[in-house]
Design a protein around this motif. Structure first.
Motif, PDB file in Angstrom:
ATOM      1  N   THR A  88       0.832  -1.208   0.000  1.00 41.81           N
ATOM      2  CA  THR A  88       0.000   0.000   0.000  1.00 41.81           C
ATOM      3  C   THR A  88       0.862   1.252   0.000  1.00 41.81           C
ATOM      4  OG1 THR A  88      -1.802  -1.134   1.158  1.00 41.81           O
ATOM      5  CG2 THR A  88      -1.773   1.263   1.273  1.00 41.81           C
ATOM      6  N   ALA A  89       1.918   1.266   0.826  1.00 40.51           N
ATOM      7  CA  ALA A  89       2.801   2.425   0.907  1.00 40.51           C
ATOM      8  C   ALA A  89       3.521   2.666  -0.425  1.00 40.51           C
ATOM      9  CB  ALA A  89       3.812   2.229   2.034  1.00 40.51           C
ATOM     10  N   LEU A  90       3.955   1.586  -1.089  1.00 40.08           N
ATOM     11  CA  LEU A  90       4.637   1.736  -2.373  1.00 40.08           C
ATOM     12  C   LEU A  90       3.678   2.250  -3.446  1.00 40.08           C
ATOM     13  CD1 LEU A  90       7.121   1.376  -4.175  1.00 40.08           C
ATOM     14  CD2 LEU A  90       6.447  -1.022  -4.509  1.00 40.08           C
ATOM     15  N   LEU A  91       2.486   1.695  -3.490  1.00 42.40           N
ATOM     16  CA  LEU A  91       1.492   2.158  -4.459  1.00 42.40           C
ATOM     17  C   LEU A  91       1.139   3.623  -4.229  1.00 42.40           C
ATOM     18  CD1 LEU A  91      -0.755  -1.022  -4.455  1.00 42.40           C
ATOM     19  CD2 LEU A  91       0.295  -0.033  -6.502  1.00 42.40           C
ATOM     20  N   ASP A  92       1.001   3.999  -2.972  1.00 43.09           N
ATOM     21  CA  ASP A  92       0.648   5.385  -2.663  1.00 43.09           C
ATOM     22  C   ASP A  92       1.768   6.346  -3.061  1.00 43.09           C
ATOM     23  OD1 ASP A  92      -0.946   7.463  -1.497  1.00 43.09           O
ATOM     24  OD2 ASP A  92       0.430   7.450   0.197  1.00 43.09           O
ATOM     25  N   PRO A 144      -6.662   8.020  -3.522  1.00 37.15           N
ATOM     26  CA  PRO A 144      -7.310   8.019  -2.212  1.00 37.15           C
ATOM     27  C   PRO A 144      -7.568   6.624  -1.650  1.00 37.15           C
ATOM     28  CG  PRO A 144      -8.335   9.655  -3.629  1.00 37.15           C
ATOM     29  CD  PRO A 144      -7.377   8.884  -4.493  1.00 37.15           C
ATOM     30  N   ARG A 145      -7.662   5.613  -2.516  1.00 30.70           N
ATOM     31  CA  ARG A 145      -7.932   4.266  -2.007  1.00 30.70           C
ATOM     32  C   ARG A 145      -6.776   3.730  -1.165  1.00 30.70           C
ATOM     33  NH1 ARG A 145      -8.373   0.975  -7.497  1.00 30.70           N
ATOM     34  NH2 ARG A 145      -8.742   3.047  -8.321  1.00 30.70           N
ATOM     35  N   PHE A 146      -5.577   4.305  -1.318  1.00 36.24           N
ATOM     36  CA  PHE A 146      -4.417   3.815  -0.582  1.00 36.24           C
ATOM     37  C   PHE A 146      -4.259   4.523   0.757  1.00 36.24           C
ATOM     38  CE2 PHE A 146      -2.885   3.171  -5.138  1.00 36.24           C
ATOM     39  CZ  PHE A 146      -3.373   1.868  -5.185  1.00 36.24           C
ATOM     40  N   VAL A 147      -5.366   5.034   1.300  1.00 37.47           N
ATOM     41  CA  VAL A 147      -5.339   5.648   2.625  1.00 37.47           C
ATOM     42  C   VAL A 147      -5.006   4.614   3.698  1.00 37.47           C
ATOM     43  CG1 VAL A 147      -7.817   5.317   3.050  1.00 37.47           C
ATOM     44  CG2 VAL A 147      -6.606   7.184   4.181  1.00 37.47           C
ATOM     45  N   SER A 148      -5.269   3.360   3.413  1.00 37.90           N
ATOM     46  CA  SER A 148      -4.936   2.270   4.327  1.00 37.90           C
ATOM     47  C   SER A 148      -4.808   1.006   3.502  1.00 37.90           C
ATOM     48  CB  SER A 148      -6.013   2.109   5.398  1.00 37.90           C
ATOM     49  OG  SER A 148      -7.194   1.554   4.831  1.00 37.90           O
TER      50      SER A 148
END
Length: 383
Positions: A81-85, A91-95
């Motif tokens: 998730t952190a890499l994608l963000d 916004p979907r990568f908030v968590s």
């Protein structure tokens, strides 16, 4: 051999089109806060060793180690998730809720994943990630085939020329093929298309057609509109609706939206969905905007018929756009049973054209013979 020959009962990269998302001050403020929350919730709490964990694979001559995602270790999803963000902000990568929904909660089973870790300045770093989600396809004669959707191909900006993505991709395709999956579908932008076709065995189908529909003109009077909520997905009303859709005849392969699959798809975190039901067609939409201009995005069109006759969805789209108070509606993709009348915007005016690509997973399948009857936004991971 066709995909149906390997079909079994019971049992696929981020889109650059920007979803027409707005750049309004309120959204910027929300996303700024969300970005800070992401760093706090997914990066700070991740713990990992400098050495490969027991379930990792070390390849000779390849820096670092590869994790296949079969573990339930929360840090795997947090790191991805952190890499994608960082590389493909959304916004979907908030968590990590989105990846858990996509990779773990799919009623057809877990995704086939790869995560490449290397040690940088004494600390492990996720530098590449890719996944294929299981998907069942429905064919012209009612047959079913287990396949996949290609999703979330991402490489850390400091490791772009390491060829991790191509290696991870080929590993995933081999594993999926050995598991009985027939073929995988994906979308890519113009910049990436040549590489995946040349080095990873994909076939380019072509750019997805796009239609712009204005709310002007005659709409569909008898149309019911509602927001899709968790309560609705758990209700008898949803069961009744899901039992009537996706039963029309098709001339090629299309996603098989069984009630369980449709319920899961519409439970995607951080996205609002809306349903519009008329006599002969139903739409699934979401709201978006182009700068300050509100828009209706048509994600899926379900003919509520069982025959071969084509259904015109234009009037229902106009009604849905008015209900959303949108200045226009966007429909991308194609549907063999539906006609949408609208304006075709020039490719040069589209932020990032979407190219549809297909790859066989079973080597016995004739890749050139794989054709799709329907492919729309809901069949992607854009919303």
């Amino acid at each position: 051999m066709s995909p149906a020959d390997r079909a079994k009962p019971g049992i696929p990269s981020s889109v650059d089109w920007a979803h027409l998302h707005a750049s309004s001050p309120a959204r910027k403020q929300r996303e700024s806060g969300a970005s800070a929350a992401r760093q706090a919730s997914t990066v700070r709490d991740v713990t990992a060793s400098e050495h490969p964990p027991a379930q990792a694979t070390v390849h000779e001559g390849i820096e670092g180690w590869t994790i296949d995602g079969s573990s339930d270790d929360q840090s795997i999803l947090d790191n991805a998730t952190a890499l994608l963000d960082a590389e493909l902000p959304d916004p979907r990568f908030v968590s990590s809720d989105y990846l858990r929904w996509a990779y773990r909660d799919n009623p057809l089973g877990r995704a086939v994943e790869r995560h490449q870790m290397v040690v940088v300045e004494g600390k492990p770093r996720l530098v590449a990630h890719y996944a294929n989600m299981p998907r069942r396809y429905r064919g012209p004669d009612g047959e079913r085939s287990n396949g996949a959707w290609s999703q979330n191909a991402v490489v850390h900006r400091e490791h772009q020329r390491t060829r991790h993505f191509s290696r991870l991709g080929l590993e995933i395709y081999d594993e999926a093929g050995e598991g009985g999956w027939s073929f995988v579908v994906g979308v890519t932008n113009k910049k990436s298309t040549g590489a995946v076709v040349k080095y990873m065995g994909w076939r380019l189908v072509g750019p997805l057609p796009v239609r712009i529909v204005t709310p002007l003109g005659r709409g569909q009077r008898r149309t019911r509109h509602l927001e899709i909520s968790a309560d609705f997905l758990d209700s008898d009303r949803f069961d009744e609706f899901a039992a009537t859709v996706d039963r029309h005849r098709v001339s090629g392969w299309t996603t098989d939206y069984t009630p369980d699959v449709l319920r899961w798809r519409l439970a995607c975190p951080h996205t609002r969905y809306f349903l519009h039901i008329a006599d002969d067609v139903a739409l699934i939409t979401t709201r978006s905007s182009a700068g300050p201009i509100p828009a209706c995005v048509v994600l899926k069109i379900f003919p509520l018929t069982s025959g071969k006759a084509t259904v015109d969805a234009t009037r229902v789209i106009r009604s849905a756009t008015r209900w959303h108070r949108g200045a226009f509606a966007v429909y991308a993709g194609f549907n063999g049973s539906v006609r949408v009348r609208g304006i075709r915007p020039p490719r040069r005016l589209q932020p990032s054209p979407l190219n549809l690509i297909i790859r066989r997973l079973d080597p016995a399948i004739d890749q050139d013979a794989i054709t799709l009857d329907t492919f729309e936004f809901l069949d992607m991971d854009a919303y």
